[in-house]
Write a protein that holds these residues in place. Structure first.
Motif, short mmCIF file in Angstrom:
data_model
loop_
_atom_site.label_atom_id
_atom_site.label_comp_id
_atom_site.label_asym_id
_atom_site.label_seq_id
_atom_site.Cartn_x
_atom_site.Cartn_y
_atom_site.Cartn_z
N GLU A 60 -18.29 -65.75 41.34
CA GLU A 60 -19.24 -66.58 42.01
C GLU A 60 -19.11 -67.86 42.78
OE1 GLU A 60 -22.12 -64.92 43.18
OE2 GLU A 60 -21.63 -63.03 42.24
N ALA A 61 -18.12 -68.58 41.79
CA ALA A 61 -17.75 -69.85 42.32
C ALA A 61 -16.72 -69.84 43.34
CB ALA A 61 -17.09 -70.70 41.08
N ALA A 62 -15.63 -68.80 43.48
CA ALA A 62 -14.75 -68.73 44.27
C ALA A 62 -15.42 -68.41 45.49
CB ALA A 62 -13.87 -67.66 43.86
N ILE A 63 -16.66 -67.26 45.66
CA ILE A 63 -17.13 -67.01 46.80
C ILE A 63 -17.78 -68.39 47.34
CG2 ILE A 63 -18.92 -65.47 47.66
CD1 ILE A 63 -18.24 -63.48 45.66
N ASP A 64 -18.46 -69.07 46.38
CA ASP A 64 -18.95 -70.08 47.10
C ASP A 64 -18.07 -71.37 47.49
OD1 ASP A 64 -21.57 -69.22 47.28
OD2 ASP A 64 -22.34 -70.90 45.86
N ASP A 76 -7.34 -63.23 28.71
CA ASP A 76 -8.35 -62.32 29.47
C ASP A 76 -8.56 -62.99 30.78
OD1 ASP A 76 -8.88 -60.51 27.53
OD2 ASP A 76 -10.11 -61.67 26.43
N MET A 77 -8.52 -63.93 30.95
CA MET A 77 -8.98 -64.45 32.63
C MET A 77 -8.14 -64.28 33.38
SD MET A 77 -11.58 -65.54 31.29
CE MET A 77 -12.40 -65.83 32.78
N GLY A 78 -6.76 -64.07 33.32
CA GLY A 78 -5.93 -63.28 34.17
C GLY A 78 -6.35 -62.00 34.93
N ASN A 79 -7.35 -61.29 34.48
CA ASN A 79 -8.11 -60.17 35.09
C ASN A 79 -8.46 -60.66 36.55
OD1 ASN A 79 -7.52 -57.82 33.12
ND2 ASN A 79 -8.63 -59.26 31.81
N LEU A 80 -8.56 -61.94 36.78
CA LEU A 80 -9.19 -62.24 37.99
C LEU A 80 -8.20 -61.98 39.13
CD1 LEU A 80 -10.82 -65.69 36.86
CD2 LEU A 80 -12.13 -63.75 38.13
N CYS A 81 -7.01 -61.67 38.88
CA CYS A 81 -5.99 -61.38 39.69
C CYS A 81 -5.84 -59.71 39.94
CB CYS A 81 -4.59 -61.74 39.05
SG CYS A 81 -4.23 -63.57 38.92
N LEU A 82 -6.79 -58.99 39.40
CA LEU A 82 -6.81 -57.59 39.68
C LEU A 82 -8.07 -57.38 40.24
CD1 LEU A 82 -5.73 -56.33 36.03
CD2 LEU A 82 -4.43 -56.85 37.85
N ALA A 83 -8.38 -57.84 41.46
CA ALA A 83 -9.21 -57.52 42.38
C ALA A 83 -8.79 -56.49 43.50
CB ALA A 83 -10.14 -58.78 42.94
N PHE A 84 -9.46 -55.43 43.90
CA PHE A 84 -8.66 -54.62 44.74
C PHE A 84 -9.90 -54.26 45.85
CE2 PHE A 84 -6.87 -53.01 40.58
CZ PHE A 84 -5.80 -53.73 40.59
N ASP A 85 -9.94 -54.77 47.03
CA ASP A 85 -10.58 -54.64 48.02
C ASP A 85 -11.09 -53.30 48.57
OD1 ASP A 85 -8.15 -54.80 48.98
OD2 ASP A 85 -8.65 -56.41 50.53
N ILE A 132 -15.65 -58.22 47.52
CA ILE A 132 -14.45 -58.17 46.82
C ILE A 132 -13.34 -59.04 47.86
CG2 ILE A 132 -12.30 -56.96 45.87
CD1 ILE A 132 -14.42 -54.98 45.28
N ARG A 133 -13.46 -58.69 49.00
CA ARG A 133 -12.68 -59.25 50.18
C ARG A 133 -12.85 -60.94 50.35
NH1 ARG A 133 -14.03 -54.48 52.65
NH2 ARG A 133 -12.23 -52.94 52.70
N ARG A 134 -14.16 -61.19 50.16
CA ARG A 134 -14.46 -62.77 50.18
C ARG A 134 -13.91 -63.23 49.05
NH1 ARG A 134 -20.89 -63.20 50.84
NH2 ARG A 134 -20.10 -65.33 50.57
N PHE A 135 -13.95 -62.76 47.85
CA PHE A 135 -13.41 -63.25 46.65
C PHE A 135 -11.91 -63.46 46.85
CE2 PHE A 135 -11.43 -62.34 42.43
CZ PHE A 135 -11.57 -63.50 41.75
N LYS A 136 -11.28 -62.43 47.15
CA LYS A 136 -9.72 -62.30 47.41
C LYS A 136 -9.23 -63.47 48.36
CE LYS A 136 -7.11 -59.12 46.82
NZ LYS A 136 -6.38 -57.67 47.06
N GLU A 137 -10.18 -63.88 49.08
CA GLU A 137 -9.71 -65.02 49.96
C GLU A 137 -9.19 -66.18 49.51
OE1 GLU A 137 -12.90 -65.81 52.91
OE2 GLU A 137 -12.70 -63.99 53.90
N HIS A 138 -9.31 -66.30 47.91
CA HIS A 138 -9.10 -67.52 47.41
C HIS A 138 -8.23 -67.19 46.16
CE1 HIS A 138 -13.03 -69.60 48.61
NE2 HIS A 138 -13.37 -68.23 48.82
N LYS A 287 -9.48 -72.74 45.08
CA LYS A 287 -8.48 -72.04 43.98
C LYS A 287 -9.03 -71.85 42.72
CE LYS A 287 -4.18 -73.49 44.67
NZ LYS A 287 -3.05 -74.50 44.46
N ILE A 288 -8.63 -70.67 42.05
CA ILE A 288 -8.68 -70.64 40.64
C ILE A 288 -7.35 -70.71 39.81
CG2 ILE A 288 -9.28 -68.98 38.92
CD1 ILE A 288 -11.35 -67.58 40.77
N SER A 289 -7.26 -71.77 39.17
CA SER A 289 -6.09 -72.19 38.28
C SER A 289 -6.20 -71.91 37.07
CB SER A 289 -5.68 -73.43 38.77
OG SER A 289 -5.49 -74.06 40.06
#
Length: 784
Positions: A60-64, A76-85, A132-138, A287-289
């Motif tokens: 939600e933070a990334a989308i905003d 576990d948080m590396g799962n944020l790289c596994l978003a498939f639009d 998902i696409r909006r999230f993956k823009e980040h 960005k999400i670092s």
């Protein structure tokens, strides 16, 4: 019409549950992003769904467009790289093969089932692949300090001088020194008391002196200064008595062993810990670092987490104040970093973050499964709690105690204790200082695939492209100068020409001449309240062919060049000087040329937005200024939005009152029609009965009454029709009013986009009287 959870400033976390039956309601669990400025804690036993809720919040933070720095001790948080639009089975296949083999299922079939489950799960919470696409823009980057598995991080720069906002605040400055020194000592397994430990006091003095004198400090320099400190006393005691050389050598050897270790080489290369660069990309997309530290030892984790928190503190205190959420700092498991009794190095900067970050719009989200191992005095600064299932009574009572009576007036304490002990997976208890009622909710389906903790191989695959890109864009190192000049003995110069000699590390080699100058430029503008100085140091290489000095071709140099030795090493040769210097009686002409160059070259670059009547501060980057403009626009938009909503709320309230009156009138007219209908039927029946059994006079009377009742019934029915029309008209006005409000809110969104406001650059030029050349020295540089 756009879903309400897609509005900017709203985090969509799931769906509310009934507190009695735990059945889902129609209400989405929505919270304003602003509540995270007072921080949040996620508490729950293993398997409660903490990771899913954390990923929900970060998505939600990334989308905003809110940047995130996540500390990930478990992977576990590396799962944020596994978003498939597109949610294709082929996307899931590489990440489900291992599970498929363990379950004895054909991998592609398992991938299809997983893709279908994700598609169905996302849809069950009214989400689409567009989210998902909006999230993956980040950009999502996994950094691995001390390892080349992900994007490596260099910690050599982590001992750099903090910003002036920290140096000028004695308490924060002392805290930064204490936590930095404690983290360094944790690397060599020394738990030191700041008041009793000789190791702590010595290193603290070295770090303090370097920072105050703005001298460079890295691990190598620190080791050298432990052996030979740049001071002779500690307090009033002689250094040699307080900490003898033999003991200092043992301490330096411990650090040297760490530095010389092959595994520590990975700490010396990689991206610098530049918090601003970790927040936004070049296009101002957040960005999400993610800093994955699962591979580190306990000492190394403590060292890195403390340094990172101090870096964030320094960056934060350079920002302007704001009421909106500017950034999130997330830590997936804080056990050991914020205990109730001990004081590890990480505790002090974390406590400062919890106390001060709100003013700068930086929110912390801390997650743990061990509530009894947390400092609840510090966590009293947290305004929002997400509590999942807990197993032990001790954990539950500690959580209830931590809420400090905030639950009164909502659910009873006994009811909350029972709920916490029996909550299903992905169900959380929500209590916030910003929300009136206690709520229960089920977390929404995450947009990212939850594979579980990522292994080093997984991270390496995900970050391979980023590491290749960094390698191909790296700048080439400058080559050493090769001079063809004939070598000679030291030239004889005018005694009025000051000379310094770079230390020669071994016998032989050659001194090459350069001219070093140090000046100060003052930028003064009374109207803007600007009065700052800039130190400028340049070194100009010389050889026998140099005729004139072009200071625009000179290179930056260290400011402490005048501290170099005044005498050369005797067994070293000298390259020849150009005639312009060799025959000079002094360096004043070169100093005047340097002053002229400073006057022509130096400008204080500033930015301004005339429409918002805002100008940048000295030293503020364009990106930071734009962030401040975004804050201003957000505040203006929020103020106008509140006024607009209040104005329309009053209008809608008036229309609702009219609606209620029209509805009441309609119900009354319908009742009148029903009564008239019944009466007319009775009169008609009597008329028929009279026709059969009564006299003529009686029949005429009954028929007349029936006709009269029918006319009255028609009138009542027409009154109902008019009442319905009035009610419909009010309903139309209400809907029109709501649509008008939505349109005006959308117009405000468009109005306060930064792209609508031009930012221009302007400069403040120094006066000639504000140029001061402090030093001009003939500096001999040594090459082997």
């Amino acid at each position: 019409m756009e879903k309400i959870f897609e509005k900017l400033g709203i985090f969509y976390l799931g769906r509310d549950l009934d507190t009695e039956s735990l059945e889902p309601t129609e209400n989405p669990t929505l919270v304003k992003s602003k509540i995270f400025t007072t921080h949040a804690a996620i508490i729950g036993m293993t398997g409660s769904g903490k990771t899913g809720l954390g990923i929900d919040i970060l998505e939600e933070a990334a989308i905003d467009n809110i940047p995130v720095i996540a500390i990930d001790p478990k992977g576990d948080m590396g799962n944020l790289c596994l978003a498939f639009d597109d949610l294709k089975p082929e996307d899931f296949l590489p990440w489900v093969e291992e599970d498929a083999q363990q379950k004895g299922v054909e991998p592609m079939e398992y991938a299809k089932k997983t893709a279908e489950a994700w598609k169905k799960g996302i849809g069950s919470f009214d989400q689409t692949t567009e989210r998902i696409r909006r999230f993956k823009e980040h950009d999502v980057t996994i950094y691995t300090p001390g390892s080349s598995g992900g994007v490596p991080v260099s910690v050599l720069a982590s001992l750099d001088i903090p910003g002036s906002s920290i140096l000028d605040d004695p308490d924060t400055f002392a805290s930064a020194i204490n936590s930095t020194v404690a983290s360094l000592l944790s690397l060599v397994s020394i738990e030191a008391d700041p008041l009793e430990s000789r190791e702590f006091i010595l290193i603290a003095q070295i770090v303090k002196r370097a920072w105050l004198e703005e001298a460079p400090l890295d691990m190598g320099t620190l080791i050298a200064q432990i052996i030979t400190p740049p001071f002779s006393k500690i307090g009033v005691l002689p250094l040699e008595s307080f900490y003898p050389p033999s003991d200092r050598f043992k301490l330096a050897s411990k650090f040297n062993n760490v530095l010389a270790s092959p595994t520590f080489e990975n700490w010396l290369e990689g991206d610098p810990l530049d918090i601003g660069a970790l927040m936004y990309d070049a296009g101002q997309k957040s960005k999400i670092s993610i800093f994955s530290i699962a591979h580190l030892s306990d000492q190394e984790r403590m060292f890195f987490v403390t340094l990172l928190l101090n870096k964030i503190l320094g960056w934060m205190r350079r920002q302007s104040g704001t009421g909106r959420l500017r950034a999130l700092v997330y830590m997936d498991e804080i056990y050991g970093y914020f205990p109730p009794t001990k004081n590890p190095p990480s505790k002090e900067p974390m406590m400062l973050m919890l106390k001060q970050a709100r003013a700068f719009g930086v929110g912390m989200v801390l997650s743990t499964q061990n509530p009894v191992d947390l400092d609840y005095k510090g966590l009293s600064n947290i305004g929002t709690w997400f509590i999942g299932r807990l197993q032990t009574k001790q954990d539950i009572s500690k959580v209830i105690e931590g809420l400090s009576g905030k639950i009164e007036g909502t659910l009873s304490k006994d009811r909350i204790e029972k709920l916490i002990a029996s909550l299903p997976k992905r169900v959380f208890f929500l209590k916030s200082a910003h929300i009136e009622q206690v709520r229960l909710f089920r977390t929404r389906w995450v947009l990212s695939y939850l594979k579980g903790p990522l292994k080093k191989r997984d991270i390496s695959i995900l970050m391979a492209a980023k590491k290749r890109g960094a390698a191909t864009t790296g700048e080439e190192k400058p080559q050493k100068r090769e001079s063809a000049a004939a070598l000679s003995s030291r030239p004889i110069l005018s005694p009025s020409i000051p000379q310094r000699f770079e230390p020669a590390l071994q016998a032989g080699g050659t001194y090459y001449p350069t001219l070093a100058a140090k000046g100060r430029v003052r930028f003064f503008n009374a109207a803007r309240g600007i009065d700052i100085g800039e130190e400028v140091c340049r070194v100009h290489e010389l050889d026998e062919r140099t005729e004139t000095l072009r200071w625009d071709e000179a290179e930056p140099c260290e400011e402490n060049f005048e501290r170099a030795p005044k005498k050369p090493r005797e067994d070293t040769a000298f390259a020849p000087l150009p005639p312009a210097v060799a025959n000079a009686k002094s360096l004043k002409p070169f100093a005047r040329a340097f002053a002229d160059w400073l006057y022509d070259e130096k400008r204080l670059e500033l930015y301004r937005c005339k429409a918002l009547k805002a100008e940048s501060r000295p030293g503020e980057t364009l990106e930071s200024f734009k962030e401040r403009l975004v804050d201003m626009l957000e505040e203006k938009k929020s103020a106008e939005t509140e006024k607009l909503q209040e104005r329309y709320a009053k209008k809608l309230e008036t229309l609702h009152h009219r609606y209620q009156r029209a509805l009441h009138r309609l119900e009354k007219e319908k009742q009148d029609v029903q009564q008239k209908t019944t009466s007319s039927l009775i009169d008609a029946g009597l008329a028929v009965f009279g026709a059969l059994f009564g006299g003529k006079r009686s029949v005429a009377s009954k028929v007349g009454q029936a006709l009269k009742g029918g006319k009255s019934l028609l009138k009542e029915r027409s009154d109902v029709a008019r009442a319905e029309e009035r009610l419909a008209a009010v309903e139309e006005k209400i809907e029109a009013m709501k649509e008008e409000l939505e349109e005006r809110l959308d117009a405000l969104e468009e109005k306060y986009i930064l792209d609508n406001y031009s930012v221009e650059t302007f400069f403040i030029k120094p006066r000639k009287s504000d140029i001061d050349v402090e030093k001009t020295i003939l500096l001999w540089r040594w090459n082997p």
